[in-house]
Scaffold this motif. Structure first.
Motif, PDB file in Angstrom:
ATOM      1  N   MET A 142       0.825  -1.209   0.000  1.00 19.34           N
ATOM      2  CA  MET A 142       0.000   0.000   0.000  1.00 19.34           C
ATOM      3  C   MET A 142       0.861   1.261   0.000  1.00 19.34           C
ATOM      4  O   MET A 142       0.517   2.248  -0.647  1.00 19.34           O
ATOM      5  N   ARG A 143       1.992   1.233   0.723  1.00 17.16           N
ATOM      6  CA  ARG A 143       2.912   2.377   0.689  1.00 17.16           C
ATOM      7  C   ARG A 143       3.466   2.574  -0.714  1.00 17.16           C
ATOM      8  O   ARG A 143       3.556   3.699  -1.209  1.00 17.16           O
ATOM      9  N   GLU A 184       2.091   1.602  -3.540  1.00 16.69           N
ATOM     10  CA  GLU A 184       1.005   2.069  -4.415  1.00 16.69           C
ATOM     11  C   GLU A 184       0.695   3.540  -4.155  1.00 16.69           C
ATOM     12  O   GLU A 184       0.465   4.303  -5.089  1.00 16.69           O
ATOM     13  N   ASP A 185       0.707   3.943  -2.893  1.00 17.77           N
ATOM     14  CA  ASP A 185       0.479   5.346  -2.555  1.00 17.77           C
ATOM     15  C   ASP A 185       1.579   6.224  -3.140  1.00 17.77           C
ATOM     16  O   ASP A 185       1.293   7.284  -3.704  1.00 17.77           O
ATOM     17  N   ASP A 186       2.826   5.777  -3.025  1.00 10.67           N
ATOM     18  CA  ASP A 186       3.935   6.535  -3.612  1.00 10.67           C
ATOM     19  C   ASP A 186       3.809   6.617  -5.125  1.00 10.67           C
ATOM     20  O   ASP A 186       4.085   7.655  -5.726  1.00 10.67           O
TER      21      ASP A 186
END
Length: 86
Positions: free
Chosen positions: A74-75, A77-79
Motif C-alpha cells: 500500500m505504501r 502504491e500510494d507513492d
C-alpha cells in the motif's frame, strides 16, 4: 466479468494466483506446525501443549507477515499514485 482482465490487475501480477497462494499459506503453515507439535507432544508424552503453542505461533506469524506485506504494498502504491520516489 472478464476473469482474464481481472486476474491481470498490475504489471506482471496475477491477483487470482496471489489470493490462492495466501489462502494456502494461511491454512497449510499453521496446520503443519500444529501437526509437528502433535508429534512432538506424543514423543515427549505431554498434553497438547506444543501442538497449541506451535499452531497459534505459526498463525500469528503468518498474519503478521501478511499485514507487513500489505502495508508495504500500500505504501508503494500510494507513492506511485502521488508521484513520489524512494
Amino acid at each position: 466479468m472478464d476473469l482474464a482482465k481481472w486476474s491481470q490487475q498490475g504489471a506482471g501480477s496475477n491477483a487470482l494466483a496471489d489470493g490462492f497462494s495466501k489462502a494456502v499459506e494461511f491454512v497449510v503453515t499453521p496446520l503443519a506446525f500444529g501437526v509437528g507439535g502433535y508429534f512432538l507432544d506424543r514423543w515427549l508424552g505431554t498434553a497438547p501443549i506444543f501442538m497449541a503453542v506451535l499452531f497459534f505461533w505459526a498463525l500469528a506469524v503468518t498474519v503478521a507477515m501478511t499485514i507487513r506485506d500489505y502495508n508495504a504494498r500500500m505504501r508503494a502504491e500510494d507513492d506511485r499514485l502521488m508521484g513520489r520516489t524512494r
